[in-house]
Design an enzyme around this catalytic site. Structure first.
Site, short mmCIF file in Angstrom:
data_model
loop_
_atom_site.label_atom_id
_atom_site.label_comp_id
_atom_site.label_asym_id
_atom_site.label_seq_id
_atom_site.Cartn_x
_atom_site.Cartn_y
_atom_site.Cartn_z
N TYR A 102 32.92 44.66 35.70
CA TYR A 102 33.53 44.68 37.04
C TYR A 102 35.01 45.09 36.95
CZ TYR A 102 35.25 42.92 41.50
OH TYR A 102 35.86 42.79 42.71
N LYS A 199 29.14 37.11 46.83
CA LYS A 199 28.07 38.09 46.96
C LYS A 199 26.74 37.42 47.36
CE LYS A 199 31.55 40.49 45.51
NZ LYS A 199 31.77 40.86 44.12
C1 PLP Z 1 32.91 40.82 43.19
C2 PLP Z 1 32.70 40.58 41.76
C3 PLP Z 1 33.61 39.83 41.00
C4 PLP Z 1 34.88 39.26 41.60
O1 PLP Z 1 34.61 38.26 42.53
P1 PLP Z 1 35.56 37.93 43.79
O2 PLP Z 1 34.81 36.87 44.49
O3 PLP Z 1 35.70 39.20 44.58
O4 PLP Z 1 36.87 37.48 43.24
C5 PLP Z 1 33.32 39.60 39.68
N1 PLP Z 1 32.22 40.12 39.10
C6 PLP Z 1 31.34 40.87 39.78
C7 PLP Z 1 30.14 41.42 39.09
C8 PLP Z 1 31.54 41.13 41.14
O5 PLP Z 1 30.68 41.89 41.81
#
Ligand code: PLP
Length: 386
Positions: A102, A199
Site C-alpha cells: 500500500y 475498507k
Molecule cells: C487504505 C489502506 C491502508 C491505510 O488505511 P487508512 O485507514 O486509510 O489509514 C493500509 N493498507 C491497505 C491495504 C489499504 O487499502
C-alpha cells in the site's frame, strides 16, 4: 471470549456483543474521556479513554476473535495501526515489504521512519527462495499484503512465514483486502495482522479506522503499551460504527465476491481489455496459492484497457461507479493507481513493479450486477478513440 465456530455467527455475536448491565443487544457508545475512581487506586477497570474504553474494547475483543488472535487493538486509521505495529522495531532495523505494498505504508517507511534510521527493502515475497536471499542481519520484520494492491499479486503467506521465522523475523500481514471472513493470516503463520478497517470491515465508506491483532501475549503487552503511549486510538463512536459494519461483513462480502467474479469474467473476454488482475480468475498469477489460503479471490479487480481507449474518458463516462480513493464500501469505486493510491511511490519504482499509467482499479460494490456491468460497458464504448 465466546469463540463461535462459524464466521457468520461470530461476526454478529463474537467478542463483547451485548451490554451486560442493561441487556441492550448493542454495546453502548461510552462517549467519555475519563472515569470516576472510588478512592485512590480504586478504579472500576477504566481510568482514561486513551488507555481503555468499553466501546473500543468490545471492538478489540471482536476483531481478536475473528482473526483468531490473542488481543486486538483499534486505531484512528489503518496507518495509525501500522505505525503502532512498526514502533515495535528499533533504529538500525530493516523491514522487508512486498513490492506492491500500500502506498501509504511505503510513504511511512520511506519518509517518516527513515528519519529514525529504520529502513526498508522491497522484497520478492512472490518467490520464497529469492525472498530468503534478501534477508540480511539487520532485517527484523516483513510486511505482506495478499492480494497486494493494485496488481492483486498473491503471496504464499505460509511459505513466507516459514522462511521468515527461520530467520527470527516478525511476520506482519495487512489483511485489508481479504478480511478475516476470507483469509486468516494468523492461522497461516503470521504474528500480527493489521487492517485498514476503513475498507471492508467498516464497509459503508463512513469511518476511517485501523485494527491490529497479535498472536502472543508478549506482543499484546507491547502493542498495548505502544497504543497507550503513542495515542492513535479509535474513538467510541467510530468503534460503534465499526462493530455495526462488521455484523454484516459475511453477507456483504458474499455479494461483493459474486459481483466481482462476474465482472472479472466479463472484462477478461472484452476486446477493449488488455489485462485483468484478479486472483479469483483461474489462470491468473497466484490463483492456486490464493485458493489454498483464502476462501476466494475477494472483490478487488485491476485491469488495463488497450492503447486505443482513453482512460480519462473512461473515468469521465462512468455514471454509477464513482472515481474515488478507498475501497471496500457497498458502492462500486474506481481509481487510477498511478496518480491516486500509488502516487507516493516514485515513477521508476511504479514502472518496475508494473503499475502502468493505463491501470484501472475497481472496488466492486454490492449494487445489482447488471447495473454495474452496463455502466462499465457504456464507459468503455465511449472511451474508444475513433
Ligand atoms: C487504505 C489502506 C491502508 C491505510 O488505511 P487508512 O485507514 O486509510 O489509514 C493500509 N493498507 C491497505 C491495504 C489499504 O487499502
Amino acid at each position: 471470549m465466546s469463540n463461535f465456530k462459524n464466521a457468520e455467527t461470530a461476526l454478529i455475536h463474537g467478542g463483547i456483543s451485548i451490554d451486560e448491565r442493561t441487556g441492550a443487544v448493542n454495546v453502548p457508545i461510552y462517549q467519555t474521556s475519563t472515569y470516576k475512581q472510588d478512592g485512590l487506586g480504586k478504579m472500576r477497570g477504566y481510568e482514561y479513554s486513551r488507555t481503555g474504553n468499553p466501546t473500543r474494547e468490545a471492538l478489540e475483543a471482536l476483531i481478536a476473535e475473528l482473526e483468531g488472535g490473542v488481543a486486538g487493538f483499534a486505531f484512528g486509521s489503518g496507518m495509525a495501526a501500522i505505525t503502532a505495529v512498526l514502533s515495535l522495531l528499533h533504529s538500525g532495523d530493516r523491514v522487508l515489504i512486498s513490492s506492491n505494498v500500500y502506498g501509504g505504508t511505503f510513504r511511512l517507511l520511506s519518509r517518516v521512519f527513515d528519519h529514525f534510521d529504520f529502513t526498508y527493502t522491497i522484497a520478492d515475497t512472490e518467490h520464497p527462495d529469492v525472498y530468503e536471499s534478501q534477508i540480511t542481519d539487520d532485517v527484523k520484520a516483513v510486511i505482506i499484503e495478499s492480494p497486494a494492491n493494485p496488481l492483486m499479486t498473491v503471496t504464499d503467506i505460509s511459505a513466507i512465514a516459514e522462511v521468515s521465522h527461520r530467520h527470527g523475523l516478525l511476520v506482519i500481514v495487512d489483511n485489508t483486502f481479504m478480511t478475516p471472513y476470507l483469509q486468516k493470516p494468523l492461522e497461516l503463520g503470521a504474528d500480527i495482522v493489521v487492517h485498514s478497517a476503513t475498507k471492508y470491515l467498516g464497509g459503508h465508506s463512513d469511518v476511517v479506522s485501523g485494527l491490529a491483532v497479535v498472536s502472543t501475549k508478549e506482543l499484546a503487552e507491547k502493542i498495548a503499551f505502544i497504543q497507550n503511549s503513542t495515542g492513535g486510538v479509535l474513538g467510541p463512536f467510530d468503534s460503534f460504527l465499526l462493530i455495526r459494519g462488521i455484523k454484516t461483513l459475511a453477507v456483504r462480502m458474499d455479494r461483493h465476491v459474486y459481483n466481482a467474479e462476474k465482472i472479472a469474467e466479463f472484462l477478461s473476454k472484452h476486446k477493449a481489455v488488455k489485462n485483468v488482475y484478479y486472483p479469483g480468475l483461474s489462470g491468473s498469477q497466484g490463483y492456486e496459492t490464493n485458493r489454498r489460503q483464502a476462501k476466494n479471490g475477494g472483490a478487488m479487480i485491476s485491469f488495463e484497457l488497450h492503447e486505443n481507449y482513453d482512460i480519462n474518458s473512461f473515468f469521465e463516462s462512468l455514471e454509477l461507479v464513482s472515481l474515488a480513493e478507498s475501497l471496500g464500501g457497498v458502492e462500486s469505486l474506481v481509481c487510477h493507481p498511478a496518480t491516486m493510491t500509488h502516487a507516493s511511490i516514485p515513477a521508476d519504482i511504479r514502472k518496475k513493479v508494473g503499475i502502468t499509467d493505463g491501470l484501472i482499479r475497481l472496488s466492486v460494490g454490492i449494487e445489482n450486477i447488471e447495473d454495474i456491468l452496463v455502466d462499465i460497458e457504456q464507459a468503455i464504448a465511449k472511451s474508444e478513440r475513433k
